[in-house]
Design a protein around this motif. Structure first.
Motif, PDB file in Angstrom:
ATOM      1  N   THR A  82      -0.187   2.932   4.873  1.00  0.00           N
ATOM      2  CA  THR A  82      -0.287   4.298   4.360  1.00  0.00           C
ATOM      3  C   THR A  82       1.064   4.998   4.454  1.00  0.00           C
ATOM      4  N   ASN A  83       1.775   4.700   5.546  1.00  0.00           N
ATOM      5  CA  ASN A  83       3.079   5.345   5.724  1.00  0.00           C
ATOM      6  C   ASN A  83       4.136   4.844   4.747  1.00  0.00           C
ATOM      7  N   LEU A  84       3.879   3.695   4.119  1.00  0.00           N
ATOM      8  CA  LEU A  84       4.883   3.127   3.198  1.00  0.00           C
ATOM      9  C   LEU A  84       4.807   3.771   1.825  1.00  0.00           C
ATOM     10  N   ARG A  85       3.725   4.508   1.538  1.00  0.00           N
ATOM     11  CA  ARG A  85       3.448   4.901   0.155  1.00  0.00           C
ATOM     12  C   ARG A  85       4.501   5.815  -0.438  1.00  0.00           C
ATOM     13  N   ASP A  86       5.210   6.577   0.381  1.00  0.00           N
ATOM     14  CA  ASP A  86       6.233   7.443  -0.231  1.00  0.00           C
ATOM     15  C   ASP A  86       7.492   6.664  -0.584  1.00  0.00           C
ATOM     16  N   ARG A  87       7.564   5.404  -0.169  1.00  0.00           N
ATOM     17  CA  ARG A  87       8.759   4.613  -0.485  1.00  0.00           C
ATOM     18  C   ARG A  87       8.516   3.576  -1.583  1.00  0.00           C
ATOM     19  N   MET A  88       7.246   3.211  -1.825  1.00  0.00           N
ATOM     20  CA  MET A  88       6.988   2.163  -2.814  1.00  0.00           C
ATOM     21  C   MET A  88       5.563   2.281  -3.344  1.00  0.00           C
ATOM     22  N   SER A  89       5.330   1.643  -4.480  1.00  0.00           N
ATOM     23  CA  SER A  89       3.967   1.555  -4.997  1.00  0.00           C
ATOM     24  C   SER A  89       3.342   0.295  -4.414  1.00  0.00           C
ATOM     25  N   ILE A  90       2.049   0.347  -4.137  1.00  0.00           N
ATOM     26  CA  ILE A  90       1.404  -0.806  -3.502  1.00  0.00           C
ATOM     27  C   ILE A  90       0.184  -1.256  -4.300  1.00  0.00           C
ATOM     28  N   LEU A  91       0.156  -2.560  -4.587  1.00  0.00           N
ATOM     29  CA  LEU A  91      -1.043  -3.165  -5.173  1.00  0.00           C
ATOM     30  C   LEU A  91      -1.691  -3.987  -4.071  1.00  0.00           C
ATOM     31  N   LEU A  92      -2.889  -3.573  -3.671  1.00  0.00           N
ATOM     32  CA  LEU A  92      -3.525  -4.156  -2.501  1.00  0.00           C
ATOM     33  C   LEU A  92      -4.738  -4.975  -2.923  1.00  0.00           C
ATOM     34  N   VAL A  93      -4.744  -6.239  -2.494  1.00  0.00           N
ATOM     35  CA  VAL A  93      -5.905  -7.085  -2.757  1.00  0.00           C
ATOM     36  C   VAL A  93      -6.657  -7.249  -1.451  1.00  0.00           C
ATOM     37  N   GLU A  94      -7.926  -6.926  -1.436  1.00  0.00           N
ATOM     38  CA  GLU A  94      -8.674  -6.945  -0.174  1.00  0.00           C
ATOM     39  C   GLU A  94     -10.119  -7.352  -0.358  1.00  0.00           C
ATOM     40  N   GLN A  95     -10.646  -8.019   0.670  1.00  0.00           N
ATOM     41  CA  GLN A  95     -12.089  -8.239   0.713  1.00  0.00           C
ATOM     42  C   GLN A  95     -12.748  -7.126   1.520  1.00  0.00           C
TER      43      GLN A  95
END
Lengths: 308, 229
Positions: free
Chosen positions: B174-187
């Motif tokens: 969550t803290n990374l979101r202001d530095r990059m876009s994230i595509l998260l794959v999760e079960q």
């Protein structure tokens, strides 16, 4: 005692060659994922190319004696690298994703192709090949604490040992300190991880094949004055190279070098006992069975670092 | 930021991903959720050029050549793969150094990674294979971050982690979101939806539902139908 020293003096250079052969075989096994049964045979073709180049230089009258050998060596080495890259791009890359067994079958097929090509293009005859360091052998003679000692050391073996040492050290440096060396190790340990950091694993495989076959050509050129040049000249060296890799543990590259040295010396030590004459190879393979049964990871395998 | 159009991945006769399209905006977290075998990992491999795929992948409007993973990575799209995929026989530092193989400033970024995961700093010279599962996962995320990604593709970062570590991992993300876009794959759909802006549900190689993450969390019918919870 004298016999033992003599066995070491002949066995160590011979073993260094098995070691270099084994190093290349282990490198391909670890990084490109197959046991290359054609390893020595592709190198044999490169030695034939080297020999033909020497004869051509001499025949054209461009170079004389040793100059022709040294001018032809780069040609042989480059042909080895080209064989390596071609094997990878034309054959291995196509079946890599299918199964390790298909890669293995291809290397067995290549063995026959290289042997057949050598018979067809050149000839099955034995031809002599110049030494890097010609001349009379060194004789170390004297009386010391060990009693009367007289050890003969072939002059060319000095070149063999120096070249083997320089190659081992530069390979160690390459693997440890360069970006490409790190990429080669990474690709062997986890191909998906390697691609995740942007490594082009296909390119790494080509480089690995090129390095490994080139090393085998070096071995071929060094061993040729003894075996002479013919289609199966590297059969024994390849077999003992694979053995060296097994002994050293395929998981540690430089274990193969130590494994080679052990085999080389052992071969000559067995010679000391007349009763064992002719059993050198049997004894070495018995040793391999013992290693596989009691320490299958190889006697030089690192202790930790393997975890699923 | 990232625009995926008509992406399809096949392994021989098996169509793992059947022509899917989605986008990822600047600073956004988008999840792809779905059961095992839905085609999530194949989607990421296709985008990265690790497996062959058809369709278009644009990063900042520029079409990516996907002959190998080298170009997508160099252009700023970095994958943290499923099952960690760290290099067990290399040290922690060598693993991180490899993270900057085609992109990123190692000496600068490694400090940031160590401040994010202080335990890695203590393990610098240790072989990665000797780390605990949680530490290995931190190393895998750290190895992706040293490349200073603009788009981070994360495949199952919570897999095999103890619940307390899962929380820790999602807090870091969550803290990374202001530095990059994230595509998260999760079960772990609940966790993923909690930190995401939008989400896509995948089933049998297709996107069967898309929406705003908060709304999907509250949609009982959807949760029962696709997420089994």
């Amino acid at each position: 005692m004298n016999a033992l020293l003599q066995a070491i003096a002949i066995g160590v250079p011979q073993g260094a060659l098995y070691g270099l052969m084994g190093f290349g075989i282990a490198l391909i096994f670890r990084s490109a994922g197959t046991l290359n049964f054609s390893h020595g045979y592709s190198a044999m073709v490169s030695v034939l190319i080297t020999l033909s180049t020497i004869q051509w230089f001499l025949g054209m009258g461009w170079l004389e004696g040793h100059a022709a050998l040294f001018a032809a060596i780069p040609v042989g080495l480059i042909s080895g690298a080209v064989f390596g890259v071609l094997i990878d791009i034309l054959l291995m890359r196509r079946v890599k994703h299918v199964s390790p067994a298909s890669m293995l079958m291809i290397t067995l097929g290549l063995l026959l192709v290289f042997e057949g090509a050598a018979n067809l293009i050149w000839s099955p005859d034995y031809e002599s090949f110049p030494r890097i360091l010609p001349g009379a052998p060194f004789v170390f003679q004297g009386a010391g604490v060990l009693g009367e000692v007289r050890v003969i050391f072939r002059r060319n073996d000095l070149a063999v040992m120096l070249i083997a040492l320089v190659i081992s050290l530069s390979m160690a440096g390459l693997m440890k300190y360069t970006k490409i060396g790190l990429a080669i190790r990474a690709r062997g340990q986890d191909p998906i991880g390697a691609q995740a950091v942007g490594i082009n694993t296909n390119r790494v495989d080509s480089i690995v094949w090129a390095i490994a076959i080139t090393l085998a050509v070096v071995v071929g050129i060094l061993v040729a004055p003894i075996t002479r040049v013919h289609p199966t000249m590297l059969m024994n060296t390849q077999l003992l190279g694979i053995t060296a890799a097994v002994l050293g543990g395929f998981s540690s590259l430089f274990g193969a070098i130590w494994g080679g040295l052990i085999i080389g010396v052992l071969e000559r030590v067995v010679d000391i006992f007349p009763a064992l004459d002719g059993y050198e190879t049997a004894i070495i393979f018995f040793l391999i069975i013992l290693v596989l049964v009691f320490k299958p990871e190889g006697i030089f395998a690192p202790r930790q670092g393997r975890k699923a | 930021m990232l625009e995926v159009t008509d992406l399809a991945v096949s392994y021989g006769p098996i169509h793992a991903v059947k022509s899917i399209s989605f986008t990822l905006g600047e600073g956004e977290i988008v999840s792809i959720i779905g059961a095992n075998g839905a085609g999530k990992t194949s989607t990421l491999f296709g985008i990265m050029g690790i497996v062959r795929s058809r369709g278009s992948v644009r990063l900042r409007g520029e079409e990516l050549r996907r002959k190998s993973s080298t170009e997508p990575t160099a252009k700023g799209m970095v994958l943290c793969p499923e099952n960690r995929r760290i290099f067990p026989g290399l040290t922690v530092e060598e693993n991180l150094r490899l993270g900057t193989f085609v992109r990123g400033n190692f000496s600068e970024m490694v400090k940031q990674v160590y401040s994010l995961f202080p335990i890695l700093r203590e393990r610098t010279r240790q072989l990665a294979g000797s780390l605990s599962g949680g530490e290995q996962q931190m190393l895998a995320v750290g190895r992706a971050l040293v490349a200073s990604p603009e788009v981070l593709l994360l495949d199952e970062p919570s897999l095999g982690l103890a619940p307390v570590l899962v929380d820790e991992m999602f807090r870091v993300l969550t803290n990374l979101r202001d530095r990059m876009s994230i595509l998260l794959v999760e079960q772990n759909a609940t966790k993923a939806l909690t930190i995401s802006d939008r989400a896509h549900v995948m089933q049998n190689g297709r996107i069967v539902h898309s929406g705003e993450a908060g709304a999907m969390l509250r949609d009982d019918k959807l949760r029962k139908a696709y997420l089994g919870m």
